[in-house]
Structure formats: structure tokens, C-alpha cells
Design an enzyme around this catalytic site. Sequence first.
Site, PDB file in Angstrom:
ATOM      1  N   ASN A 267       0.832  -1.205   0.000  1.00  0.00           N
ATOM      2  CA  ASN A 267       0.000   0.000   0.000  1.00  0.00           C
ATOM      3  C   ASN A 267       0.867   1.255   0.000  1.00  0.00           C
ATOM      4  O   ASN A 267       1.867   1.322   0.704  1.00  0.00           O
ATOM      5  CB  ASN A 267      -0.867   0.023   1.258  1.00  0.00           C
ATOM      6  N   GLU A 300       8.453  -5.063  -1.188  1.00  0.00           N
ATOM      7  CA  GLU A 300       7.338  -4.114  -1.011  1.00  0.00           C
ATOM      8  C   GLU A 300       7.815  -2.685  -1.277  1.00  0.00           C
ATOM      9  O   GLU A 300       7.113  -1.894  -1.898  1.00  0.00           O
ATOM     10  CB  GLU A 300       6.730  -4.219   0.380  1.00  0.00           C
ATOM     11  N   HIS A 303       8.065  -2.023  -4.939  1.00  0.00           N
ATOM     12  CA  HIS A 303       6.753  -1.836  -5.562  1.00  0.00           C
ATOM     13  C   HIS A 303       6.369  -0.358  -5.639  1.00  0.00           C
ATOM     14  O   HIS A 303       5.520   0.023  -6.439  1.00  0.00           O
ATOM     15  CB  HIS A 303       5.662  -2.552  -4.761  1.00  0.00           C
ATOM     16  N   GLU A 322       4.534  -7.788 -10.499  1.00  0.00           N
ATOM     17  CA  GLU A 322       5.082  -8.827  -9.620  1.00  0.00           C
ATOM     18  C   GLU A 322       6.350  -9.473 -10.185  1.00  0.00           C
ATOM     19  O   GLU A 322       7.329  -9.639  -9.465  1.00  0.00           O
ATOM     20  CB  GLU A 322       4.016  -9.880  -9.307  1.00  0.00           C
TER      21      GLU A 322
HETATM   22  N1  B3K Z   1       0.898  -7.458  -3.904  1.00  0.00           N
HETATM   23  C1  B3K Z   1       0.773  -8.272  -2.724  1.00  0.00           C
HETATM   24  C2  B3K Z   1       0.006  -9.529  -2.934  1.00  0.00           C
HETATM   25  C3  B3K Z   1      -1.462  -9.392  -2.782  1.00  0.00           C
HETATM   26  C4  B3K Z   1      -2.118 -10.742  -2.805  1.00  0.00           C
HETATM   27  C5  B3K Z   1      -3.587 -10.638  -2.896  1.00  0.00           C
HETATM   28  N2  B3K Z   1      -4.226 -11.933  -2.803  1.00  0.00           N
HETATM   29  C6  B3K Z   1       2.094  -8.629  -2.146  1.00  0.00           C
HETATM   30  C7  B3K Z   1       3.244  -8.530  -3.047  1.00  0.00           C
HETATM   31  O1  B3K Z   1       3.362  -9.191  -4.046  1.00  0.00           O
HETATM   32  O2  B3K Z   1       4.096  -7.722  -2.758  1.00  0.00           O
HETATM   33 ZN    ZN Z   2       4.711  -8.095  -5.060  1.00  0.00          ZN
END
Ligand code: B3K
Ligand code: ZN
Length: 890
Positions: A267, A300, A303, A322
Site C-alpha cells: 500500500n 514491497e 513496488h 510482480e
Molecule cells: N501485492 C501483494 C500480494 C497481494 C495478494 C492478494 N491476494 C504482495 C506482493 O506481491 O508484494
Molecule cells: Zn509483489
Amino acid sequence: MREGTTTLVRREDYLAPAYWIRTADLTFDLDATKTIVSSKLAIERNSALPVQPLRLHGEDLNLLRVLVDGQSVSFRHEDGLLVIDAPAADAFTLEIRNTISPEKNTQLSGLYASGSGLFTQCEAEGFRRITYFLDRPDVMAVYTVTLRGDAKKYPVLLSNGNLVEQGTLDGGKHFAKWHDPFPKPSYLFAVVAADLVAREQWVRTRSGKEHLLQVYVTRGELDKTEHAMNSLIASIVWDEARFKLPLDLERFMIVAVPDFNMGAMENKGLNLFNTKYVLASPATATDVDFDGIESVVAHEYFHNWTGNRVTCRDWFQLSLKEGLTVFRDQEFSMDMAGSPSARAVCRIGDVRALRERQFPEDAGPMAHPVRPDAYQAIDNFYTATVYEKGAEVVRMMNTLVGREGFAAGMALYFERHDGQAVTCDDFAQAMADANPASALAQHLGSFKRWYAQAGTPRLNARGNWNAEAATYTLTLSQQLPDTPGQSGKQPQLVPVALGLLSREGQALPLQLQGEDAPQGTERVLVLTEAEQSFTFIGIGAEVVPSLLRNFSAPVVLDDGLTDADLLVLLAHDSDAFNRWEAGQRLALNRIKAALGHGEAVQLDAPFVEAMRSLLREPGLDPAFKDLALTLPSEIYVAEQISDVDPQRLHTVREAMLDQLATALQADWAWAWDEHQVQGGYRPDAEQSGRRALANKALAMLVRAAALSGEPVWPGKAYQRFKDATNMTDRLGALEALVGAHHELAQPALERFYALFRHEPLVLDKWFMLQARAPEKNGQVFAQVKALLKHPDFTLGNPNRARALLFVLAASNPAAFHRTDAAGYVLWADKVIEMDAINPQLASRFARSLDRWRNLAEPYRSAAREAIARVAAKAELSSDTREIIERALQD
Ligand code: B3K
Ligand code: ZN
């Protein structure tokens, strides 16, 4: 409980949204039983599309009111959507008020209670469980969030972005108002309301800006946050250095949550983490845990650019963020590890994971392309294919364009797409456009088939030495197996890194026909056709090819090498990955032979001696030795054969381990003595490598002792278990005893429980250790069944469920696959039980029977029966239904 719908969402049906949401003003009156959500959205019609009703997603919501521009409007519910017939204006304000119940939300998606706090998880489609919205990643809004709640219960109130206001309210309440200046999709929204404390650190980035970093945990856990904070700082530094990507936020927060469906969530500015990937102290966490924290924190954080600044147009593009972000976190971990051999250790770890999780996926009922074509439940597609194979696809681009070229491609990608929601094509195009002369650009269409075609390619390689001409011709061919719903596949671009060794192990200079001079001893051949030949000149003797170095493509290689060839590579290959690989293949050949003959394994002297000299080789990294002396896992071997009898496989592999333990006893004792760590605990590659090898040696010594009845090494293991000053060594010693089914295992387990019963993450290890012990006469399965009744066991906490049930079903084949089918009966019962609580967790667990068709009888029929029993349940979530139906599809 939701009833499963069987609607399939298809990639080809993508349509732009009929409306945009520009701003979202949300107010939460927080309460675990009943939270009131008041939402005020600035909406604009998408003028590119015909006028149509506004359709909002919503799930498990209790709607109180709907206003358009302050006026009540008529609305209806249709197919789980809230439909407002074409609003009069092209731009309008929509106000919605609804309630939700966090404490009833056992799915852990949306706003839910964990411990005494409230937390959100919105990816992929959790926001619609908070309020009505256009819950899709291509709708990006600027959020302002006001949180109101009890000041004692929820002293900390967090959301994305910057804190703009806070204060007290009547009735013991307080509030906080947050504003996130970056437009974002709803899946990146987050809220935290809990009683937490934070480790804080100010950092100055290259631009000279100051940023506040915070790691929030439950009171009493602050001493376990240092490693997470260090990992975050290292990630920030790395992304600026390697990709010139700076931290764009004034404040970056990490919050640890005890009940969490996966590892962590990126987030914007407010990462939520499974406690497992935050909390670590030497006394409670192993080296593997420390590594996991470093890589998940980095993942994270990375991201923030690859995922948040540039996001996905739709969920079919998931690998856009991802695959790329996994590639980035893998590179980061390698850079952190340092030395070339430590990097190879990282690479081997990544490839092992790929082969044990993604290759089976590609060979089973859930096989799907890196960019899937259709899904029922998107949460089922957070898979090893999208993540790990997706990362391999990005890695191949990196191999094809080189490190600098890749950085240039990244820069162009952000220049073109910052602030947008885009597709995998956009990424590949930016990479190709930034490197127009590369093989990637020249064969982009063939390369992009990696995104579209499921299945693991078979790469065949045969060499032919022509003594007269002094040439060596290597013929490469590729073939891609059919997968459910896909056949008749086209060749893909496969980069094949290679070297040629003389039979004495010398690296030979490489000169392809048509080249003026030899160019080094390693190069990357680019296979783009179904079959191609490459001729090297100036080759005066037989060679041993070392192909697919560093695992340059995610394929299954058949190079026809003999054991004699493999022994040359094992001893001499300059590529550490292929050295390891040669050892694995020698071991695999022996396991296969024993399975084929139905005879007991008798390890041959050349193999044992090769293992001994590897173990004793001066100057070789202990972490590498540990990996090289680890036999291929039962899961990996099962993928190399058909009609798998898990019991027989286990017997063969255990017998091989017994022989390696006994034959190398003196060497193991040497390794144990030699690799003790002096000085204070550091979770770095050097120390953790020594601990890994020493613990492996101890396990082998206890195994050999258990066979001979000798008491010294078990006694030493128990002593180490008691005296260890860190969790890696304590668990290593405990595992040595448990793994050998020694009589000291029981008292040690009891002692461990007494010591750590109040540390949930350590208690998970206690459950896990017992669930993954090598099966012997059904004892391990019986123990798992007993542990299901343990007062500390619960299906409500995903970590606990994973520690016991997932480990049994997915990581301990011989304990799970029983001739009496008791494992499958347990599996079916638990899938059904879990599904009523947490569908995402249940559907993950259900996947442990994916490969049932590869089993021998009586396992295969019994497994099928168990799956059919689950399928017959009327009330299954769409998540679990999708997995079960696919498993049964012919
Ligand atoms: N983007 C989230 C994964 C969310 C999973 C939802 N079922 C974690 C990650 O890949 O960093
Ligand atoms: Zn991820």
C-alpha cells in the site's frame, strides 16, 4: 458464506471504465463490531464511451444511503453490483454511507480485526468489502481519509500519505486525517487502527530531502524491528543507486499484522506486513527468517515504483508489477550477499523454489501463462508463474540487453508511463525500444510468447565434435508441452548462456564460425527457432558443454551428458550454478536408477568421493557446500518421473541420506568443528553459510548415530539445542534430533514449547518442525493429527494453519500421501472447514493436490475421490471452487 459463481473473467473482454473517480474523501467511524464508512467521491463520466449506468462493486456491505450531488437517487442491486442509472451530469459527487463488521471478517480481505487492532487488505478486490467503488486498478483517485475511533483502543490511526490533522473528540475518541497526493488504485488503499509502537528513523536521500521511516509493531516487540528497519534503509539506498529511483514520500510506514493472508502488501506509503516478515531477533528468528525479512521489505519497497507509480491496467497484467518486482528483490538480495559465490547461493535458492513450485504448476491443472487469459477468482492467480516465472522473463530481458541496457529500458518505461496503469506489452516495448540493436528488439514477438504460452519449455542440446575440422557443433531445439486449453505452441526466444570445458576441466576460448577471433570463454546463444545449430571452431578435442549457465532460461534441459561429463562439471565448472546442478543431476540419476530397479540404493564410490572432495574443498563457500550436499527434494524428484509412489521415493531418498551420513561421517565431524561461528551473531551471508553447513553436518552425524546406536552426537545435539545462543543453531540441533527420530527429540520438543509458548512466530516453527519431519511408520502424520487438537492450533491464523497443514500437504509427501488415504481425507475435511473461514487460504491449501494425476495407484484414485468429495459441496467459495474444478477437468 459466499456461494461460488462460475463467471469467468477474460482478458480479451477488457473495456475502459465508464466512469473515473478523481477524488475519494473517506471517513471511518471505527469499531470492531460495526464501522461506519462515509464516502464522498468526485466522479467523471468517461467521455470516450457511450453513456451508461454507473456500476459500483460492493461485497458484504450494509448500505445506509446514496446521494448524487446531495440528492437521494434510485439505485438497484444487480449481479453483486450497485447500479445507479445514468446520472444526469458528466461530473458529479456521489456520497455513500455503509457499515461493515471487521470482527466478522475472517477472510482477512477488506477491513478486519487482528489482535486488538483493525487493519485492511485490499489487493486484489478487498476495497469493495469496505465501501462501494470502481474497484479496478485502472481507476485512480486522490484519497483523503479521516479516521475516528476510541483513543485507548486505537491510539495509532494510520492511512496512506501524509498526516494533515489530528485531535481529540468527545467520548474518549480521537481522529486523524491523512492525505495521499499520489492518485492510486483502490487496491493500494490502507487503514490501520491499533495500539502500536514504532521504531523511527530519519533518512536523507540523494536529493537532500528528509524522510521519516517507521516500523510499527505491538508493544513489547520493538526490539525485534532493527533488521526490518535496516533492510528498508538498504532498499532505499539500492533503488537509488541501481535504478535512480528515489523515495517519493515524506513518510514511509511498515506495520506488522499477526493475521495476514500472505507475506506483505505494498500500500502506498503504508506497507502492511505479516509479522513473520518484520519481527526478528537472534533468539527468535533463524538466518532464513532474517533473509526473508530483507527480501520482503525490499520487495514491497520496490513496488513503490514498479507497481504503485506505474500500475497494472487490469489484473491479467499482474506480472507487470510482480515479475518485475521479484526480479528486483532477487537482484537486491544478491547485491547484499556480496561475493560471487554468495550470489550463486542466492540464485540456486531462487531456482530451487522455481522448480519446486512453478514447474509443477506449469505441469498441472492450474497451468497458465505469465499473463493469464481468464480467471474466476483473481486471488488464485497470485502464483509462482506470475511471480517467479514472471521474474525469470524479466531476467532473460536483462540477460539479452545487459545491465546498462536494462537500466535504460527501466528509465524509458518510467518516462513513458509514470502515473499510468499499463500492460506487460508496454514494459517489453520500453525495454526493446531502449535497446534497438539487441536480440530482444529483433525478436520481440518470439520473446513475448513467454507471456502468452503456458508450460515449461523442453530444451534439447546435442553436441558433435568433428575431429578433422576441429569444430564443435551444438544443435539446440525446443518444444513446449500442451497445457490445459493450450496446444500447438510456437517457439520462444531462449537465451542459452554457455561455456565449453576440456575433459580436464579447462575453460576453452569460444569462437563461432564466421567470427575473426575467440571472444572469451562464456557467451549467450540466442535460440529463436524450433531448432538451430551453432558451430564453434578451433576445438581440438572432445569437450564437455556447460549449458544454461546461471540458469539463463526457465526451461528443462536435456543435454544427454553422462555421469563422467557431470563429474567434470561438478569438479571444474567456473559457473557455480552449473557445478551445483551437476551434483544434483548425479544424485537424481542415482535416485531414478534405484526407483527403476526397485532395489536398495547402493551409492557408488565416484559419487561419494565427489561429494567428499566438494565438502572438503578449501576456499569453497560453506553455504554453497550446504546446497551441493543437499539431495534433490522429494518434490523435485517427483516432477522428474511419472507414476510417483511417494512412499517408495521417500524410502530411496532416506536410504541415500543414510549412506551419505555414514560414508562421510569423519568429514561431517570435520565440517561441524570447522564451521562453528565465533563472535556475536550477524545474519550475513558469511556467518549464515557456516551455520547452515554446521547444522547440516550435525543432522548427518545424528542420523549416522541413530543408525549405529552411538550416543555421542545425539548428546552433543541436545547440548547444542539447550545452549544455543541463536534460533538458527537451536532449531538446527532440534531438527537434527527430530529428523533422526531420536529419543531425545521428545524432551527437546517439550522444552522448546515451554520456552517459546508465548512467541507466536516461534510456536509456528514448533508446529512446522513436527509437520516436516521425515515420515517413519506413519508417526509424523499421527503427530500432525494430534497437533490439530493442540490448544495453540487454530485455522483462524494463516501462519499457524500454514505451519501445520500446508507443510504436511505441500512439503512432506511421504507423511501426506498414504496408502490408506488418510492424508487425503484430512485434506478434504480441512479444505471445507477452512473455506468457510477464509477462502483465499483454503484455495491455496486445496492446491496441494494439484499434481494428483502424476501419482501411482492407489494414491491417484484416492486423491481423486477426495477432490470429488470437496467438489460435491454446494457451498464453496469461488476461490476454492475454481481450484477444485480445474483439478478435476479432463
Ligand atoms: N501485492 C501483494 C500480494 C497481494 C495478494 C492478494 N491476494 C504482495 C506482493 O506481491 O508484494
Ligand atoms: Zn509483489
